[in-house]
Scaffold this motif. Structure first.
Motif, PDB file in Angstrom:
ATOM      1  N   SER A 295       0.831  -1.207   0.000  1.00  0.00           N
ATOM      2  CA  SER A 295       0.000   0.000   0.000  1.00  0.00           C
ATOM      3  C   SER A 295       0.867   1.259   0.000  1.00  0.00           C
ATOM      4  O   SER A 295       0.577   2.233  -0.718  1.00  0.00           O
ATOM      5  N   ILE A 296       1.949   1.243   0.796  1.00  0.00           N
ATOM      6  CA  ILE A 296       2.860   2.392   0.842  1.00  0.00           C
ATOM      7  C   ILE A 296       3.535   2.594  -0.516  1.00  0.00           C
ATOM      8  O   ILE A 296       3.632   3.725  -1.018  1.00  0.00           O
ATOM      9  N   LEU A 297       3.996   1.513  -1.113  1.00  0.00           N
ATOM     10  CA  LEU A 297       4.675   1.605  -2.410  1.00  0.00           C
ATOM     11  C   LEU A 297       3.722   2.096  -3.496  1.00  0.00           C
ATOM     12  O   LEU A 297       4.124   2.864  -4.386  1.00  0.00           O
ATOM     13  N   LYS A 298       2.462   1.666  -3.430  1.00  0.00           N
ATOM     14  CA  LYS A 298       1.479   2.130  -4.399  1.00  0.00           C
ATOM     15  C   LYS A 298       1.213   3.625  -4.261  1.00  0.00           C
ATOM     16  O   LYS A 298       1.082   4.348  -5.259  1.00  0.00           O
ATOM     17  N   ASN A 299       1.143   4.096  -3.002  1.00  0.00           N
ATOM     18  CA  ASN A 299       0.926   5.526  -2.774  1.00  0.00           C
ATOM     19  C   ASN A 299       2.099   6.360  -3.268  1.00  0.00           C
ATOM     20  O   ASN A 299       1.914   7.430  -3.854  1.00  0.00           O
ATOM     21  N   VAL A 300       3.323   5.869  -3.034  1.00  0.00           N
ATOM     22  CA  VAL A 300       4.508   6.572  -3.513  1.00  0.00           C
ATOM     23  C   VAL A 300       4.552   6.603  -5.031  1.00  0.00           C
ATOM     24  O   VAL A 300       4.851   7.620  -5.652  1.00  0.00           O
ATOM     25  N   TYR A 301       4.200   5.476  -5.640  1.00  0.00           N
ATOM     26  CA  TYR A 301       4.193   5.379  -7.109  1.00  0.00           C
ATOM     27  C   TYR A 301       3.150   6.320  -7.715  1.00  0.00           C
ATOM     28  O   TYR A 301       3.411   6.979  -8.745  1.00  0.00           O
ATOM     29  N   SER A 302       1.970   6.401  -7.070  1.00  0.00           N
ATOM     30  CA  SER A 302       0.897   7.254  -7.612  1.00  0.00           C
ATOM     31  C   SER A 302       1.253   8.738  -7.519  1.00  0.00           C
ATOM     32  O   SER A 302       0.828   9.544  -8.360  1.00  0.00           O
ATOM     33  N   LYS A 303       2.066   9.120  -6.520  1.00  0.00           N
ATOM     34  CA  LYS A 303       2.457  10.526  -6.376  1.00  0.00           C
ATOM     35  C   LYS A 303       3.412  10.967  -7.479  1.00  0.00           C
ATOM     36  O   LYS A 303       3.435  12.123  -7.880  1.00  0.00           O
ATOM     37  N   PHE A 304       4.251  10.031  -7.922  1.00  0.00           N
ATOM     38  CA  PHE A 304       5.225  10.374  -8.955  1.00  0.00           C
ATOM     39  C   PHE A 304       4.712  10.127 -10.367  1.00  0.00           C
ATOM     40  O   PHE A 304       5.398  10.405 -11.336  1.00  0.00           O
ATOM     41  N   HIS A 305       3.533   9.569 -10.468  1.00  0.00           N
ATOM     42  CA  HIS A 305       2.940   9.338 -11.803  1.00  0.00           C
ATOM     43  C   HIS A 305       1.532   9.941 -11.789  1.00  0.00           C
ATOM     44  O   HIS A 305       0.551   9.267 -11.624  1.00  0.00           O
TER      45      HIS A 305
END
Length: 305
Positions: A295-305
């Motif tokens: 979930s954390i990795l998905k949130n980080v990925y969504s912020k940069f894309h």
């Protein structure tokens, strides 16, 4: 020429493996520390946090790695550097087996049904987990301390019958009684702990498969294929089988080399790759199987894309 090329290739592979292992374990270490400092601390997070720390130190203390370079920069002397790194490495290797076994036992107790015999130990395991940490650390710190007297800086003097174990460290011959006694204790410890891991993991697989069959009447086949029970079963099997295979392969290489009193440079390089495959693969499996991390990795990925 072929030997030099092989050595160079193995060395590059090891550096890549070590770098990946340290980064993945550091990520897990910071993640679990943040959870431990939070409101609710799970025993599983305490175990996983220790395992991540142990694997970081295990990789960094291998041979002429980062920890050895730090000690060398402090100008403590080659002999102190060798004793320190060798001792830390042996302690961490022993702790890796112990804490992995503890993780397997805790998982088995946690998922056991209320009607099983293990269910009565659920609260006891949570309360006594700190004592288990203390015992494992005390045993490995004290037992491995004997090796300090048999390791020193490599002097390249053949008359002393040194066995080179790293680029700058060597082992001195042990009394055959002491050597056999230490090997007996190590083998007994490893056989017992690996046996417990295999037993508890088999028990967990049986429980999860039984639960999966019970859920078959409530879910359709497509949902069942992606069930959490099946993913958990695959994760348990992967970690246990991989750990047992790699650990005993490393043990066979070490045991054969000590008994024949011969360590070649290629053997050392292959042993490094085998020894640090588990601490490199384990955090990657944990990262991909923990929903909180995903979930954390998905949130980080969504912020940069």
């Amino acid at each position: 020429m072929n030997i030099l090329y092989t050595m160079s290739s193995l060395k590059n592979v090891f550096y890549i493996q070590a770098g990946l292992g340290v980064l993945a374990n550091m990520f897990l270490l910071f993640f679990y520390i943040s959870k431990i400092l939070g409101d609710r601390t799970k025993p599983m997070d305490l175990i996983s946090c220790q395992l991540a720390f142990i694997h970081i130190m295990m990789i960094l203390s291998e041979g002429d790695n980062l920890l050895a370079n730090i000690l060398e920069s402090l100008k403590l002397g080659n002999d102190i550097k060798c004793k320190t790194t060798f001792y830390i490495n042996r302690v961490m290797r022993g702790l890796s087996v112990c804490i992995t076994c503890l993780l397997s036992v805790f998982q088995a107790v946690t998922i056991s049904p209320s009607t099983s015999l293990l269910a009565q130990f659920k609260n006891k395991v949570k309360r006594h987990i700190i004592y288990a940490f203390f015992y494992f650390w005390s045993f490995n710190l004290s037992f491995s301390s004997r090796l300090i007297f048999y390791v020193a800086g490599f002097t390249n003097v053949s008359e002393t019958h040194q066995m080179q174990v790293t680029k700058s460290c060597s082992l001195f011959p042990m009394n055959h009684i002491i050597r056999e006694l230490m090997l007996t204790v190590i083998i007994s410890r490893d056989v017992f702990l690996v046996g417990v891991m295999l037993t508890t993991s088999t028990y967990m697989v049986i429980i999860l498969c039984r639960h999966q069959r019970q859920c078959k009447h409530l879910h359709n086949i497509s949902h069942l294929r992606a069930s959490p029970e099946k993913r958990a079963t695959q994760t348990i099997l992967l970690l246990v089988v991989f750990f047992v295979f790699m650990y005993w392969l490393d043990f066979i290489i070490t045991f054969t080399s000590i008994m024949s009193w011969m360590y070649g440079p290629i053997v050392l390089s292959v042993q490094k790759l085998v020894m640090y495959a588990y601490p490199t693969i384990t955090p990657l499996v944990q990262i991909t199987s923990d929903k909180r991390i995903i979930s954390i990795l998905k949130n980080v990925y969504s912020k940069f894309h």
